[in-house]
Design a protein around this motif. Structure first.
Motif, short mmCIF file in Angstrom:
data_model
loop_
_atom_site.label_atom_id
_atom_site.label_comp_id
_atom_site.label_asym_id
_atom_site.label_seq_id
_atom_site.Cartn_x
_atom_site.Cartn_y
_atom_site.Cartn_z
N PRO A 47 0.50 -0.77 0.69
CA PRO A 47 0.11 -0.20 -0.30
C PRO A 47 0.61 0.90 -0.09
N ALA A 48 1.44 1.53 0.67
CA ALA A 48 3.27 2.28 0.63
C ALA A 48 3.30 2.82 -0.52
N THR A 49 3.63 1.69 -1.43
CA THR A 49 3.92 1.74 -3.00
C THR A 49 3.51 2.78 -3.28
N PHE A 51 2.13 6.06 -3.12
CA PHE A 51 2.80 7.32 -3.42
C PHE A 51 4.48 6.90 -3.40
N LEU A 52 4.61 6.18 -3.68
CA LEU A 52 6.21 6.75 -4.23
C LEU A 52 6.73 6.29 -5.25
N ASP A 53 8.15 7.03 -5.71
CA ASP A 53 7.86 6.48 -7.36
C ASP A 53 8.47 5.59 -8.01
N ASP A 54 8.14 5.16 -8.72
CA ASP A 54 8.25 3.30 -9.53
C ASP A 54 9.45 2.98 -9.68
N LEU A 55 10.08 3.31 -9.92
CA LEU A 55 12.02 2.69 -9.08
C LEU A 55 12.21 2.90 -8.10
N VAL A 56 11.25 3.91 -6.69
CA VAL A 56 12.07 3.86 -4.98
C VAL A 56 11.74 2.30 -4.66
N MET A 333 4.91 -7.86 -7.32
CA MET A 333 6.38 -6.83 -7.78
C MET A 333 5.61 -6.07 -8.87
N MET A 334 4.30 -7.32 -9.84
CA MET A 334 4.25 -6.19 -10.73
C MET A 334 2.60 -5.38 -10.73
N VAL A 335 2.06 -5.33 -9.30
CA VAL A 335 1.74 -4.48 -9.13
C VAL A 335 2.06 -2.92 -9.43
N VAL A 336 2.89 -2.89 -8.62
CA VAL A 336 4.21 -1.87 -9.00
C VAL A 336 4.72 -1.51 -10.19
N VAL A 402 -3.59 0.15 8.49
CA VAL A 402 -3.40 1.27 8.16
C VAL A 402 -2.90 1.31 6.07
N GLY A 403 -2.89 0.16 5.74
CA GLY A 403 -1.89 0.33 4.83
C GLY A 403 -3.21 -0.26 3.52
N VAL A 404 -3.83 -0.79 3.70
CA VAL A 404 -4.83 -1.06 3.15
C VAL A 404 -5.68 0.33 2.95
#
Length: 498
Positions: A47-49, A51-56, A333-336, A402-404
């Motif tokens: 869930p946190a990813t 809000f982050l950049d793709d490579l991060v 990881m495919m989700v990202v 929290v994540g969901v």
């Protein structure tokens, strides 16, 4: 070379370097705590990813994925409890060496073997990208919608075949995951599938919600209803650098095990356990003292740790080349990838070659960073073993909710996650596999999407396999199914004769 330099430059961004550090050290600690494992940690982080950049996001998850098996060897060797499921084989010889008074030697061998296996697989992948990169870009012309659909079907068949003792259960759970993927409104034709006029189901089930429920919440429940373990304390003695000198005398076993891990990682649905089986069997046949296997053999420990750490980098290849994840972690990881607007498949070699080099170079940096961290702080990381299970369960549950909720600020997502959490908990109690559900959902989405996109060219069932690639994949599917049936018949005959 230009793509490699561009990818390397992307890795030098401060946010990416911080993500590599956090993922690497965090993965070590997660692996060292029995009961969590990388799948649960990545499920919590997903869930946190958003809000982050793709490579991060990807290097963060890769850090956890690539380092957790290093950490998982610590409790496997010291207290006979694998930190991650793939470290189970490490207990056979690692714990026996600890009981013999050689915990430092066992840990040093495990670290050096893991480092060799991980770097071997990464370097092979980088060489393949350098040498075959120009040709891999032409794969896009060979793979149409039906070809990728057939590759996804093959991935599902291989996944089911990998669960040798529970193939029927794995097939049923894969079908359940496929059914979940069908729920929702079909975007192009505006057809509602299994929504029952419930508004929350029009968009289908969010994959992150399902993953968090199936893996994280189910394990939280499992830990909270169980008893707190009180593992015996094991003191680490001996230097942790000596394993590299000892590994140099076991070159053949290490290279064979690394090759098995790389090959099995490339094949969707196979993974670490099959790689370890072949590596361990081969090491026993090559060893001068095969009777010691299972009773403290350094050769057995090298085979186990080399093969399982060679899998992560290799498992990225089918995901990147075909868009077909081979296991739960690459499916996550495919989700990202999807959130970043990158569609894994043959076209990624032409459109994002620098991104590919960034990922594999990041994995290489992660292995080096993990090794350095272990050499200077193993005694502190080992204390993670003694965290009470119930505290872990409560902590995982809080982070999961929290994540969901943070994904879409939706209470309905939390309710759905609880539902899938109970499903996962029941499956854990029955000792049934969880991975087929997630891969059924991911591969099912690919199959449905590609089938819909290519529907205009399909006039009969033969049109599904009338292309060279799809026809070849269909033959491979038939061969795999034939092998499964032949193995089952052979097993029945053996039981009848005995």
């Amino acid at each position: 070379m230009e793509a490699f330099l561009t990818g390397l430059d992307s890795l030098m961004q401060p946010a990416v370097l911080v993500a590599i550090l956090i993922g690497s050290v965090g993965g070590l600690m997660i692996g060292a705590v029995p009961g969590i494992g990388p799948a649960i940690a990545i499920a919590i982080l997903l869930p946190a990813t958003v809000f982050l950049d793709d490579l991060v996001s990807l290097v963060l998850l890769l850090g956890v994925y690539g380092s957790s098996m290093y950490g998982g060897a610590i409790p496997a060797i010291l207290i006979n409890t694998p930190g991650t499921p793939v470290n189970a084989l490490t207990t056979y010889d690692g714990y026996a060496m600890t009981r013999r008074g050689e915990p430092g030697r066992a840990l040093s061998l495990a670290y050096s073997a893991s480092f060799f296996g991980g770097c071997f697989s990464i370097i092979m992948a980088l060489i393949a990208l350098f040498v075959f990169g120009p040709y891999l870009r032409d794969l896009g012309a060979l793979f149409g919608q039906r070809d990728i659909m057939m590759a996804a079907i093959l991935g599902g068949v291989l996944l089911i075949a990998a669960h040798r003792q529970t193939m029927g259960i794995a097939a049923m759970l894969f079908g359940f995951g496929f059914l979940i993927a069908m729920i929702g409104r079909q975007s192009t034709r505006r057809i509602d599938r299994f929504t029952f006029d419930i508004e929350y189901l029009y968009s289908g089930f969010n994959l992150i919600v399902v993953i968090v429920g199936i893996f994280a919440l189910s394990q939280a429940l499992n830990l909270m209803v169980g008893k707190d373990d009180d593992p015996p304390e094991a003191r680490i003695t001996g230097g942790l650098l000596s394993g590299f000198r000892e590994l140099a005398g076991k070159k053949l076993i290490a290279i064979c095990s690394a090759c098995y891990g790389t090959i099995m990682g490339i094949i969707p649905g196979v993974g670490e356990f099959v790689a370890q089986f072949f590596s361990y069997s081969t090491a026993r046949s090559l060893s001068k003292d095969p009777a010691r296997f299972g009773h403290g053999s350094p050769d057995g420990l090298v085979a186990s740790e080399t093969s399982n750490n060679a899998v992560p980098a290799a498992a990225m290849i089918p995901l990147l080349a075909l868009g077909v994840p081979g296991e739960a972690l690459t499916a996550m990881m495919m989700v990202v990838f999807f959130d970043a607007g990158i569609k894994p498949g043959p076209d990624v070699f032409e459109n994002n070659p620098d991104f590919l080099f960034s990922l594999f170079t990041a994995l290489l940096i992660i292995n080096v960073l993990v090794l350095i961290t272990l050499l200077v702080s193993t005694k502190y990381i080992a204390r993670m073993i003694y965290i009470p299970n119930r505290f872990l369960g409560a902590f995982i549950m809080i982070l999961s909710f929290v994540g969901v909720y943070s994904i879409r600020n939706s209470l309905a997502d939390c309710i759905f996650a609880v539902g899938f959490g109970f499903i996962g908990y029941v499956l854990r109690r029955l000792d049934w596999p969880l991975v087929p559900i997630v891969l059924g959902m991911v591969l099912g989405s690919i199959i449905l999407e590609r089938l819909t996109a290519g529907a205009g060219q399909i006039k009969s069932a033969v049109d599904l396999i009338n292309r060279p690639v799809s026809g070849t994949l269909f033959v491979v599917i038939l061969l795999v199914i034939g092998f499964i049936i032949w193995t089952a018949i052979k097993g029945r005959r053996t039981e009848y004769q005995s």
